[in-house]
Design a protein around this motif. Structure first.
Motif, PDB file in Angstrom:
ATOM      1  N   MET A 180       0.844  -1.205   0.000  1.00 32.82           N
ATOM      2  CA  MET A 180       0.000   0.000   0.000  1.00 32.82           C
ATOM      3  C   MET A 180       0.873   1.247   0.000  1.00 32.82           C
ATOM      4  O   MET A 180       1.877   1.311   0.709  1.00 32.82           O
ATOM      5  N   SER A 181       0.511   2.248  -0.786  1.00 35.19           N
ATOM      6  CA  SER A 181       1.179   3.539  -0.708  1.00 35.19           C
ATOM      7  C   SER A 181       0.412   4.394   0.289  1.00 35.19           C
ATOM      8  O   SER A 181      -0.821   4.441   0.271  1.00 35.19           O
ATOM      9  N   LEU A 182       1.133   5.058   1.179  1.00 36.21           N
ATOM     10  CA  LEU A 182       0.491   5.892   2.188  1.00 36.21           C
ATOM     11  C   LEU A 182      -0.168   7.095   1.526  1.00 36.21           C
ATOM     12  O   LEU A 182       0.267   7.565   0.475  1.00 36.21           O
ATOM     13  N   ASP A 183      -1.203   7.603   2.169  1.00 32.95           N
ATOM     14  CA  ASP A 183      -1.990   8.707   1.621  1.00 32.95           C
ATOM     15  C   ASP A 183      -1.503  10.021   2.226  1.00 32.95           C
ATOM     16  O   ASP A 183      -1.830  10.366   3.361  1.00 32.95           O
ATOM     17  N   PHE A 184      -0.704  10.770   1.456  1.00 40.37           N
ATOM     18  CA  PHE A 184      -0.098  12.012   1.938  1.00 40.37           C
ATOM     19  C   PHE A 184      -0.927  13.250   1.575  1.00 40.37           C
ATOM     20  O   PHE A 184      -0.407  14.363   1.625  1.00 40.37           O
ATOM     21  N   ARG A 185      -2.184  13.087   1.246  1.00 40.67           N
ATOM     22  CA  ARG A 185      -2.960  14.253   0.827  1.00 40.67           C
ATOM     23  C   ARG A 185      -3.130  15.276   1.946  1.00 40.67           C
ATOM     24  O   ARG A 185      -3.108  16.478   1.703  1.00 40.67           O
ATOM     25  N   ASN A 186      -3.315  14.831   3.160  1.00 37.85           N
ATOM     26  CA  ASN A 186      -3.318  15.755   4.307  1.00 37.85           C
ATOM     27  C   ASN A 186      -2.983  14.970   5.565  1.00 37.85           C
ATOM     28  O   ASN A 186      -2.759  13.755   5.515  1.00 37.85           O
ATOM     29  N   LEU A 187      -2.942  15.646   6.678  1.00 36.50           N
ATOM     30  CA  LEU A 187      -2.515  15.007   7.916  1.00 36.50           C
ATOM     31  C   LEU A 187      -3.451  13.875   8.322  1.00 36.50           C
ATOM     32  O   LEU A 187      -3.020  12.807   8.758  1.00 36.50           O
ATOM     33  N   ASN A 188      -4.762  14.087   8.204  1.00 39.28           N
ATOM     34  CA  ASN A 188      -5.719  13.044   8.594  1.00 39.28           C
ATOM     35  C   ASN A 188      -5.597  11.797   7.723  1.00 39.28           C
ATOM     36  O   ASN A 188      -5.660  10.667   8.220  1.00 39.28           O
ATOM     37  N   LEU A 197       6.065  15.793   2.288  1.00 41.93           N
ATOM     38  CA  LEU A 197       6.736  14.809   3.135  1.00 41.93           C
ATOM     39  C   LEU A 197       6.924  13.471   2.433  1.00 41.93           C
ATOM     40  O   LEU A 197       7.775  12.669   2.824  1.00 41.93           O
ATOM     41  N   GLU A 198       6.122  13.213   1.413  1.00 44.51           N
ATOM     42  CA  GLU A 198       6.127  11.896   0.785  1.00 44.51           C
ATOM     43  C   GLU A 198       7.480  11.547   0.177  1.00 44.51           C
ATOM     44  O   GLU A 198       7.943  10.403   0.270  1.00 44.51           O
ATOM     45  N   LYS A 199       8.129  12.511  -0.419  1.00 47.17           N
ATOM     46  CA  LYS A 199       9.381  12.254  -1.136  1.00 47.17           C
ATOM     47  C   LYS A 199      10.453  11.684  -0.213  1.00 47.17           C
ATOM     48  O   LYS A 199      11.207  10.779  -0.600  1.00 47.17           O
ATOM     49  N   GLY A 200      10.563  12.205   0.998  1.00 44.53           N
ATOM     50  CA  GLY A 200      11.633  11.764   1.897  1.00 44.53           C
ATOM     51  C   GLY A 200      11.207  10.748   2.936  1.00 44.53           C
ATOM     52  O   GLY A 200      11.982  10.426   3.846  1.00 44.53           O
ATOM     53  N   PHE A 201       9.986  10.217   2.805  1.00 43.05           N
ATOM     54  CA  PHE A 201       9.480   9.302   3.841  1.00 43.05           C
ATOM     55  C   PHE A 201       9.964   7.879   3.565  1.00 43.05           C
ATOM     56  O   PHE A 201       9.731   7.323   2.489  1.00 43.05           O
ATOM     57  N   ASP A 202      10.655   7.295   4.541  1.00 43.36           N
ATOM     58  CA  ASP A 202      11.192   5.935   4.420  1.00 43.36           C
ATOM     59  C   ASP A 202      10.134   4.938   4.902  1.00 43.36           C
ATOM     60  O   ASP A 202      10.123   4.545   6.060  1.00 43.36           O
ATOM     61  N   THR A 203       9.257   4.541   3.997  1.00 50.25           N
ATOM     62  CA  THR A 203       8.151   3.652   4.370  1.00 50.25           C
ATOM     63  C   THR A 203       8.665   2.309   4.878  1.00 50.25           C
ATOM     64  O   THR A 203       8.206   1.798   5.908  1.00 50.25           O
ATOM     65  N   GLN A 204       9.639   1.739   4.181  1.00 49.62           N
ATOM     66  CA  GLN A 204      10.150   0.435   4.588  1.00 49.62           C
ATOM     67  C   GLN A 204      10.788   0.507   5.972  1.00 49.62           C
ATOM     68  O   GLN A 204      10.553  -0.353   6.820  1.00 49.62           O
TER      69      GLN A 204
END
Length: 572
Positions: free
Chosen positions: A1-9, A189-196
């Motif tokens: 799943m890709s996280l939803d960075f559209r807003n904080l909620n 924030l999405e670009k630098g977020f280390d999901t793994q």
């Protein structure tokens, strides 16, 4: 799943849902509503979770209960704020009584919209009484709290599936906007977020008695933290930690409130001055571990906690309770069992000291030497020297109760490793000063002569405890550090703001303790020098209560700590 960075909620909700998916959640049952919009969107769009809409909350809850009965896994229930969650109640009761794992997620309005007649708002905290295995309110979404959210969800899942499965309730507030309106700041924030990296968690295995599975501790740089512990078998506890440390070749950072420092001969890997060592930035960078084994609750040391919060390595917390013992919300796995059982399964002893362990031990030895030299030459009555003396001159196996505030912190800094088998006691559950004297009397009753180390305010807060004196079968020696106020506040930034500091924080009481002792017919001595204190603590009376008052200056004590704590381990 890709996280939803559209807003904080949307980010908050998608991290919550992704965490649950990685833990094993496969089904969620959702009743419609507005306040739960971020949760509904996150569940409905997740590719690995079946989201099932059910109009009636009561029916939804029992439907989820049926799925959980069949799968033996938690099923998530989602509803909006207000009375919606109340309709879950019958199923929550059934889940508790039939031991079925349910994860109840009730959306709520933020705290500023409660108790002011905002629509569709009721008090949802502890909505289901004592029926949940565990319940809490999740914080209102904030970017810096994402690790907290992840770790709390992991703990919630574990509480659903504990030794006795059952329901867990999370009340989850959201502020507007509830719909996925894009926010440029969050999108960035999405670009630098280390999901793994964010979701990677260490693997846990069972080590209960009779089982041999063990987590992977095959690292060259690891530490064992012997935290706050009130074990009934201090020697067995200390031996188990020592065995694990020798097997793995790890240093043991031992809190003064664990018995480990008082069984030093058992553990050659013991480190007691970690708080002082970690105050040196150039040193702490070289001490980064690959794995951490935490036994019991975290030590008192703020320096240690700050250091741990900076680390990204896995941390295993060994404790038999079902509590969450990670206030730092790191990448932790709780190993629910006793250290004695874990140690039984540890083998392949490492005979040679690794460079990492050697470095820790060398730093500790040098720091101890500096402390010993400084405190040996300290003539003035400074409270820091008191635990240093107690750790050397108390009779074997003396029980000691350490009061909260400064006494417990001074012990953390200066209680030296010894072989006296002293047993420390404390009230660190809520860390308050109330009941200090009465608790110490309870420890002393029908026990060997006991010590209470306390400040003046903690003692004054419980002077009615002296009324227990006629019933006491035993001996209590109270070492009273009288600095006429709350010494711990002198170490905090508020001390620079007077007024109101002295009157409202330090709160000096100006009490003549000799007269107070006379009122309760308690033996009193005013200690004038270190020789007198050493004499009194080496031979304790067989019965009754005595007070050894040591008059100190809290401002000078605070200044002494400020000037010396950072120097003891400075080897530049």
């Amino acid at each position: 799943m890709s996280l939803d960075f559209r807003n904080l909620n949307t980010l908050w909700a998608s991290i919550l849902v992704e965490t649950l998916s990685r833990l094993g959640l496969t089904h969620t049952v959702i009743s419609p509503g507005s306040r739960s919009t971020p949760l509904t969107l996150a569940f409905a769009t997740h590719p690995s979770i079946e989201a099932i809409p059910v109009l009636d909350e009561r029916s939804a809850a029992f439907f989820a209960l049926g799925i959980a009965k069949r799968t033996h896994l938690p099923v998530a229930l989602v509803c909006t704020s207000g009375t919606a969650g109340a309709n879950f109640y019958p199923a929550v009761i059934e889940a508790k009584e039939s031991r079925i794992p349910l994860l109840i997620l009730t959306a709520d309005r933020p705290v500023e919209l409660r108790h002011c007649h905002s629509g569709q708002t009721i008090d949802q905290t502890r909505l289901y009484g004592h029926y949940p295995n565990w319940q809490t309110e999740i914080a209102t979404p904030e970017i810096n709290l994402l690790p907290y959210l992840r770790q709390t969800i992991v703990h919630s899942w574990e509480r659903c599936l504990g030794a006795t499965p059952g329901p867990v309730h999370l009340n989850i507030p959201f502020r507007d906007p509830l719909f996925p309106l894009a926010n440029a700041e969050i999108l960035a924030l999405e670009k630098g977020f280390d999901t793994q990296g964010f979701f990677s968690l260490p693997k846990a295995s069972s080590f209960a008695s009779g089982e041999s599975l063990l987590p992977d501790f095959s690292y060259s740089q690891g530490i064992i933290i012997a935290g706050v512990n009130s074990t009934a078998s201090p020697e067995n506890y200390s031996q188990a930690i020592a065995h694990l440390a020798k097997t793995l070749g790890f240093p043991v950072l031992a809190e003064a409130l664990s018995p480990v420092r008082n069984y030093a001969e058992i553990n050659p890997n013991l480190v007691s001055t970690y708080d002082l060592i970690l105050r040196q930035p150039h040193i702490r960078d070289n001490l980064t571990p690959e794995v951490i084994i935490q036994i019991g609750e975290l030590p008192t040391s703020k320096e240690l906690r700050n250091w741990l919060s900076e680390l990204s390595c896995p941390r295993f917390i060994v404790d038999p309770s079902w509590e969450n013992l990670d206030p730092l919300h790191g990448k932790t796995v709780h190993l629910r069992g006793k250290i004695e059982d874990l140690a039984k399964n540890a083998y392949n002893k490492i005979d040679n000291l690794g460079s990492y362990l050697k470095y820790w031990l060398e730093l500790d030895k040098k720091t101890q030497q500096r402390i010993n030299t400084n405190l040996s030459n300290l003539i003035e009555l400074r409270e820091a020297k008191i635990p240093w003396l107690l750790s050397q001159y108390l009779p074997q196996q003396t029980p000691i109760f350490l009061s909260n505030s400064m006494p417990v912190r001074d012990a953390e800094f200066f209680w030296m490793p010894n072989n006296l088998r002293i047993m420390p006691y404390f009230n660190r559950g809520a860390n308050g000063i109330d009941g200090t004297l009465s608790t110490a009397l309870g420890i002393a009753h029908r026990n060997q002569p006991t010590i209470l180390l306390t400040g003046d305010l903690a003692l004054l807060h419980d002077t009615n405890g002296f009324l227990i004196k006629p019933k006491l079968q035993g001996s209590l020696t109270i070492i009273l550090i009288n600095n006429n106020g709350g010494g711990i506040f002198e170490t905090l930034p508020i001390s620079q703001f007077d007024p109101p500091f002295e009157e409202f924080f330090a709160t000096p009481q100006n009490i003549d303790f000799s007269k107070l002792c006379q009122t309760y017919n308690v033996q009193y001595y005013c200690i004038k020098n270190w020789t007198e204190l050493t004499k009194h603590i080496q031979i304790l009376p067989p019965g009754g209560i005595q007070v050894l008052e040591i008059l100190t200056d809290r401002k000078k004590d605070a200044l002494w700590l400020q000037e010396n704590l950072a120097k003891f381990a400075d080897f530049t």
